[in-house]
Structures are given as C-alpha cells and as structure tokens.
Design an enzyme around this catalytic site. Structure first.
Site, mmCIF file in Angstrom:
data_model
loop_
_atom_site.group_PDB
_atom_site.id
_atom_site.type_symbol
_atom_site.label_atom_id
_atom_site.label_comp_id
_atom_site.label_asym_id
_atom_site.label_seq_id
_atom_site.Cartn_x
_atom_site.Cartn_y
_atom_site.Cartn_z
ATOM 1 N N HIS A 120 0.840 -1.188 0.000
ATOM 2 C CA HIS A 120 0.000 0.000 0.000
ATOM 3 C C HIS A 120 0.880 1.245 0.000
ATOM 4 O O HIS A 120 2.085 1.174 0.233
ATOM 5 C CB HIS A 120 -0.905 0.013 1.233
ATOM 6 C CG HIS A 120 -0.149 0.158 2.521
ATOM 7 N ND1 HIS A 120 0.258 -0.922 3.272
ATOM 8 C CD2 HIS A 120 0.306 1.262 3.192
ATOM 9 C CE1 HIS A 120 0.922 -0.499 4.335
ATOM 10 N NE2 HIS A 120 0.965 0.824 4.310
ATOM 11 N N LEU A 121 0.233 2.375 -0.226
ATOM 12 C CA LEU A 121 0.887 3.676 -0.127
ATOM 13 C C LEU A 121 0.132 4.479 0.933
ATOM 14 O O LEU A 121 -1.060 4.740 0.798
ATOM 15 C CB LEU A 121 0.871 4.384 -1.482
ATOM 16 C CG LEU A 121 1.617 5.707 -1.582
ATOM 17 C CD1 LEU A 121 2.190 5.899 -2.994
ATOM 18 C CD2 LEU A 121 0.701 6.894 -1.259
ATOM 19 N N TYR A 202 2.987 13.634 7.514
ATOM 20 C CA TYR A 202 4.275 14.319 7.539
ATOM 21 C C TYR A 202 4.240 15.563 6.644
ATOM 22 O O TYR A 202 3.549 15.596 5.624
ATOM 23 C CB TYR A 202 5.380 13.372 7.090
ATOM 24 C CG TYR A 202 5.400 12.086 7.875
ATOM 25 C CD1 TYR A 202 5.835 12.039 9.195
ATOM 26 C CD2 TYR A 202 4.949 10.893 7.296
ATOM 27 C CE1 TYR A 202 5.829 10.864 9.920
ATOM 28 C CE2 TYR A 202 4.942 9.711 8.011
ATOM 29 C CZ TYR A 202 5.382 9.697 9.325
ATOM 30 O OH TYR A 202 5.364 8.532 10.038
ATOM 31 N N ASP A 204 6.571 16.930 4.662
ATOM 32 C CA ASP A 204 7.129 16.723 3.316
ATOM 33 C C ASP A 204 7.224 15.218 3.081
ATOM 34 O O ASP A 204 8.308 14.631 3.130
ATOM 35 C CB ASP A 204 8.505 17.389 3.210
ATOM 36 C CG ASP A 204 9.055 17.331 1.796
ATOM 37 O OD1 ASP A 204 8.254 17.131 0.859
ATOM 38 O OD2 ASP A 204 10.281 17.468 1.634
ATOM 39 N N SER A 206 7.497 11.395 1.782
ATOM 40 C CA SER A 206 8.111 10.616 0.716
ATOM 41 C C SER A 206 7.163 9.451 0.430
ATOM 42 O O SER A 206 7.226 8.411 1.072
ATOM 43 C CB SER A 206 9.487 10.099 1.147
ATOM 44 O OG SER A 206 10.033 9.248 0.163
ATOM 45 N N HIS A 208 5.598 6.207 -0.854
ATOM 46 C CA HIS A 208 6.286 4.996 -1.275
ATOM 47 C C HIS A 208 5.444 3.762 -0.972
ATOM 48 O O HIS A 208 4.491 3.820 -0.185
ATOM 49 C CB HIS A 208 7.642 4.861 -0.575
ATOM 50 C CG HIS A 208 7.532 4.691 0.909
ATOM 51 N ND1 HIS A 208 7.322 5.755 1.764
ATOM 52 C CD2 HIS A 208 7.569 3.580 1.703
ATOM 53 C CE1 HIS A 208 7.252 5.316 3.005
ATOM 54 N NE2 HIS A 208 7.390 3.990 3.000
#
Length: 265
Positions: A120-121, A202, A204, A206, A208
């Site tokens: 999952h993202l 968050y 910024d 990331s 993934h």
C-alpha cells in the site's frame, strides 16, 4: 457510493466485556427449615472458562515474538483502535516475480529482511480512534474524497526508510509521478484528522510502497552499494515501467480489524 466493509469481521477484543460471577459459600452439610433439598453449592468453574475473560485491568498480551519482533508504537487500551488511511496496491504475479529477484539480493546484505504480506501507499500516520468514532471518521473521509478523480502514479525508485523510533527498517519504492494528486488527497485526509484531533501526515512526505522490512535500523547495510544494485534490478526488469505504474482507484481505511473502501470518482 457509501463506504462499505471489504471483509467481514468478528466482535473485537477492543470492546469491553464484563463477566460477573456470584460466589456462593458452600453449605455445611445441614439444611434449614423450608430450604430446598438440593445443596446450595455450585460446581467450581474450570480455569479454562475463567481465563476466557480477562479482568478490566488486563489487556491483550503484547508479545512481540508473535509478530516478528515488532513493538507497538503506542500501548493497547480497550476501546482504542489503531487506524490507518492508504491507497492499496494489488500485487500482480509479475510484481511478485520482481520481488523474487529483488529480495534475495537485499538479503545478502541484511538476511533478516522479510517480504511484506500486502502492499500500500500511506496517506496517514497510524492513529488511535475510539470505537464509537470509527463510522463518523469513515463518513468524514468519504465526504472529503468523493469528488476526487482516479489517477495513475509510478513507484520505481528504491529507497530505504525507518519508522520514527528507528525500531524497523523498510525497503520501499518511492513514487516518481503522481505526487501532486497524492498531496491533494493527504490534504483532505489531514482535515479529517484535525476534525478528530488526531495527528496529521508528515510535512514533506516521501510517498512509497514498502516491499520488505526488518527489525532494527539497517540503513547502514542497505544504503550505498546495496541500494544502487537494487535500483539496477528494477531498471533492468522486463516491463518494469508498466508494472510499477499504479492506478489509484480507491482509498482504504483500516481501523482495528475493520476495513472500509472509499472509491474515487
């Protein structure tokens, strides 16, 4: 379209259950006038039955060895449900073939790496919801994302991650396209989090998809040469460009053992 559970679920251990036992003092052998001839004595309750219902001060046993050595980020409390919002990735056979090449190579550097069971993202951190907040929370999410269009994103850059406590390390695929749409989704999820006084995502992120994990901080072993070699495997894998292009058709909310699907438009 209303949010509906993806799978059935049993009654949760997070809901309080109280079992009261009335203890009766055994008789002394004689009986008073007007008293039934049946002795006023109860058979002892087997330990196996008594142990089925922990007392109010007890919670489920948190044995990290039962889940790969992972440690809870926050302690379990009755009535509190760990909750997470994410975009699911349904792994095809070709994706599993890619992992069959990628993971053994990473395990040369960190043998304890374990393949993720599902992919999952994340669109949120893991937060805690009271049981009676779950359905209002899911409805608020639905209201926020109902107008979002489906979109594609690409996750094809190998990157190493740790959780905030540095107790777990992950090998992931960072996205290289679709960042704007994902930020827009997170913005709406964050508004729901704020409405329920929960931690937002968050600043910024990331974005993934995690592929494998291990206990502890293994960045030193995995970054550098290992990371470069893993990226080469991705780049050279047949049809990897199409394989790692993901169609975001829905978001999901997992709260305890309940799953809710919220389709995008």
């Amino acid at each position: 379209m209303s949010a509906a559970p993806l799978v059935g679920y049993s009654s949760s251990g997070s809901e309080d259950e109280t079992e009261t036992e009335t203890r009766v003092r055994p008789g002394t052998g004689g009986r008073r006038r007007g008293q039934s001839s049946v002795p006023d004595q109860r058979l002892p309750v087997p330990d196996s039955v008594l142990n089925m219902f922990p007392g109010p001060e007890e919670g489920p046993e948190d044995d990290s060895m039962k889940h790969g050595g992972r440690v809870r980020t926050f302690p379990h409390e009755r009535g509190n449900w760990a909750t997470h919002v994410y975009v699911p990735y349904e792994a095809r056979e070709e994706f599993q073939d890619l992992l069959d090449v990628l993971l053994p190579h990473a395990q040369i550097y960190v043998p304890r790496l374990v393949r993720m069971e599902a992919f999952h993202l994340s669109l949120s951190q893991s937060v805690v919801l009271h049981h009676h907040w779950i359905l209002p929370f899911v409805q608020a999410l639905k209201d926020r994302v109902v107008s979002f269009q489906r979109f594609f994103f690409t996750a094809n850059r190998v990157k190493i991650y740790t959780n905030q406590e540095k107790t777990r390390t992950f090998v992931g695929l960072e996205i290289s396209s679709g960042h704007t749409q994902l930020l827009d989704l997170v913005s709406e999820v964050d508004k729901v989090m704020e409405e329920f006084n929960l931690t937002t995502f968050y600043q910024d992120p990331s974005f993934h998809i995690s592929l494998a994990w291990c206990v502890g901080d293994a960045r030193f072993q995995l970054e550098g040469q290992c990371l470069q070699e893993l990226q080469e495997i991705i780049d050279e894998f047949e049809d990897s460009e199409m394989l790692l292009r993901v169609h975001a058709e829905q978001i999901r909310c997992k709260s305890g053992n309940k799953f809710f699907s919220l389709p995008l438009k």
